[in-house]
Design a protein around this motif. Structure first.
Motif, short mmCIF file in Angstrom:
data_model
loop_
_atom_site.label_atom_id
_atom_site.label_comp_id
_atom_site.label_asym_id
_atom_site.label_seq_id
_atom_site.Cartn_x
_atom_site.Cartn_y
_atom_site.Cartn_z
N LEU A 1 1.94 11.77 16.54
CA LEU A 1 3.15 11.60 17.35
C LEU A 1 3.24 12.70 18.42
O LEU A 1 2.59 13.74 18.31
CB LEU A 1 4.38 11.63 16.46
N SER A 2 4.04 12.41 19.42
CA SER A 2 4.32 13.42 20.44
C SER A 2 5.70 13.99 20.16
O SER A 2 6.62 13.26 19.81
CB SER A 2 4.30 12.79 21.83
N ASP B 1 8.55 16.80 21.83
CA ASP B 1 8.92 17.71 22.93
C ASP B 1 9.18 19.11 22.38
O ASP B 1 9.78 19.26 21.31
CB ASP B 1 10.21 17.23 23.62
N ARG C 1 10.38 8.72 13.43
CA ARG C 1 10.85 7.87 14.53
C ARG C 1 12.30 8.18 14.89
O ARG C 1 12.70 8.06 16.04
CB ARG C 1 10.72 6.38 14.15
N SER D 1 8.14 10.77 20.11
CA SER D 1 7.76 9.51 20.76
C SER D 1 6.32 9.18 20.37
O SER D 1 5.61 10.02 19.82
CB SER D 1 7.89 9.63 22.28
N ASP D 2 5.93 7.98 20.74
CA ASP D 2 4.53 7.51 20.54
C ASP D 2 4.03 7.73 19.11
O ASP D 2 2.96 8.31 18.89
CB ASP D 2 3.58 8.21 21.51
#
Lengths: 273, 302
Positions: free
Chosen positions: B259-260, B262, B242, B248-249
């Motif tokens: 999780l996502s 980038d 986190r 994210s997510d």
């Protein structure tokens, strides 16, 4: 261009439609240009007791060039129009235009190759029509026991050129209509209506003032075809045009040039869907 | 090192086609690289076939630019190096399969010996002499591929090559496409059959309503940025994740974290977890089906 021409000739040779059209030309010419007229000659002789010498002379070998041109200007022109429409319209109907365009030839080369192949086929039609006329006239001369007098080689060659020109004008009109209308059916229908009905109506049914009527007759395909044929002995029809052979040939040549250029231009610009 | 022009086989910029009021293709940017099997995906009416027609010079674009093998679409030099099958294959019904190919070989100026080679490639040698009207749909499709292969092209453009085929025919066609796509040859495959594209293609472009929605390798599309992390202790792993930039997510699903993230930073996340004393048992990209990706992409737009 050579490859495209060879491909087009292979397609024409293997397709049944050109052979059917050629058979129709040969049969109509033999039956109506010679067979039926010879039958009339025989019946008249039996019924009236005398021979129509003018009709008999018309069926002799000396006039076969004019007879062949008469057949080409009438039935032959209609069949040439159908062949021209089939040569291009079928590509739209079968969807094969996209297949051949993606093979690589430019549209200009493709259109040129197709038109040259059509011209080759129509020259074969013209020559066969001359052979049929020659053969029929020789048979009738033999049956009648008449001496064989042939036209000069120059007349035969000029007649072949005139016949090819008549056929090519109608063939290129069929090709143009099929390109513009993207199909065969409507192109054949409209072409035949123009050839057999509209031109005739323009000449015979509309009461034009004398000068306007003359100008119209001097500009139409059919009347110029008739004028050209008359120099080879084709009998004058209703609403005929009295024009020198060179003038009639020039008008027909102009039509041929315009039809060919328009067809190639349309083919270059059209979307192939 | 190859320049960009040498590695790009097809490139379009803002390619647009309007039919009257209807916009079939709306500013499409497409890039197909040399040697790849590229899948152009899209729902019916998305503009796939119109795009191919523009690339082949069959249809003129209303706006935008395109190059195919470094040439403008429809250019003779470019067409000489490409083979195409657009929609259902169109041939002369009164000719045999072999004669159809002979005609096409004459159009493109290749030797007649290529006809039998192409028939052999698509396993139609024994039926080459039969009239086309006696061919099944599958045989016509294979003859279409044979026609596309006549020039031994660098680029093969195939539009819905399995259209109308039964499952066996589809499998055979896919095998054939994979076979012809080996080596340096580039294949642009247009389809709305996701399984087909997933099995055959290296990279995919998804178009919808005439626009390119996404263009990426199949694996990247299916991964979609979601990661699965199995680690101990889970609470510590969740806290690290986190706090990690770009994450994210974060969700806990079945004792694992999803999780996502980038960008391509899974390795950095792994290092951060190790540094925090978390034991990582598994860290992998979550594979989604191409179908779900496709639906997500095409529904987002409309």
């Amino acid at each position: 261009m050579r490859g495209v021409l060879r491909a087009e000739l292979l397609k024409l040779r293997k397709r049944s439609a050109p052979w059917v059209l050629l058979t129709v030309l040969v049969l109509t010419q033999a039956l109506f240009g010679y067979g039926s007229l010879y039958a009339v000659l025989q019946m008249e002789s039996e019924e009236l007791g005398y021979r129509d010498e003018q009709l008999r002379a018309h069926l002799m070998p000396s006039t076969f060039v004019g007879n062949a041109l008469g057949a080409l200007a009438g039935t032959g022109g209609a069949l040439a129009l159908i062949l021209g429409a089939l040569a291009m319209g079928s590509e739209f109907r079968w969807g094969t235009l996209k297949t051949i365009v993606t093979q690589g030839p430019s549209r200009l080369v493709l259109g040129g190759g197709k038109l040259i192949a059509l011209a080759v086929a129509l020259s074969a039609f013209t020559m066969i029509s001359f052979l049929v006329a020659f053969g029929c006239s020789m048979v009738i001369a033999a049956l009648e026991g008449m001496p064989v007098v042939l036209p000069s080689a120059g007349t035969v060659v000029a007649g072949l050129g005139a016949g090819w020109l008549l056929m090519s004008v109608w063939g290129s009109l069929g090709f143009l209509l099929a390109t513009a209308l993207r199909g065969t059916g409507l192109a054949v229908g409209l072409g035949l209506v123009y050839q057999l009905v509209i031109e005739s109506l323009l000449v015979t049914a509309v009461p034009w003032p004398v000068r306007t009527g003359e100008a119209f007759r001097a500009a139409l395909i059919g009347t110029n075809a008739g004028a050209l044929g008359r120099h080879f002995g084709v009998l004058a029809g209703h609403g005929f045009l009295d024009a020198p052979a060179v003038q009639a040939a020039a008008v027909l040549g102009a039509y041929l040039t315009v039809f060919v250029l328009l067809a190639v231009l349309l083919l270059r610009r059209c979307d192939v869907l | 090192m190859e320049s960009k022009n040498q590695t790009i086989t097809i490139e379009t910029r803002a390619l647009t086609k309007r039919f009257g009021e209807t916009v079939a293709v709306a500013g499409l940017d497409l890039e197909v690289r040399r040697g790849e099997v590229y899948g152009l995906l899209g729902p019916n009416g998305a503009g796939k076939t119109t795009t191919l027609r523009m690339l082949l010079g069959l249809v003129r674009p209303t706006a935008g630019t395109a190059t195919v093998l470094g040439r403008p679409p429809g250019d003779g030099e470019g067409l000489a190096q490409l083979g195409a099958l657009v929609e259902e294959p169109a041939f002369y019904p009164y000719l045999s399969g072999r004669d159809n190919l002979r005609v096409l070989a004459r159009y493109c100026g290749v030797s007649a010996t290529r006809v039998d080679e192409a028939l052999c490639t698509v396993e139609l040698s024994d039926r080459g002499g039969s009239k086309l009207k006696s061919y099944s749909l599958g045989m016509r499709q294979r003859l279409g591929v044979a026609a596309a292969l006549l020039k031994n092209p660098q680029l093969l453009i195939l539009d819905e090559p399995t259209r109308g085929l039964d499952p066996k025919g589809m499998a055979e066609m896919r095998t054939l496409i994979r076979a012809v796509g080996r080596g340096a040859r580039t294949v642009l495959l247009c389809s709305h059959l996701l399984g087909e594209v997933e099995q055959v293609c290296d990279r995919v472009g998804v178009i919808d309503k005439g626009r390119m929605v996404r263009q990426a390798p199949v694996e990247e599309l299916r991964a979609g940025g979601r990661l699965v992390v199995e680690a101990e202790p889970l609470e510590a792993a969740e806290r690290v994740c986190r706090e990690f930039p770009g994450v994210s997510d974060v969700e806990v699903v079945g004792g694992k974290l999803e999780l996502s993230l980038d960008g391509d930073r899974a390795g950095d996340l792994n290092a951060a977890l190790q540094e925090a004393g978390v034991r990582v048992r598994e860290l992998r990209r979550l594979q989604r089906s191409l179908e779900s990706v496709f639906l997500e992409l095409t529904e987002e737009g409309g």
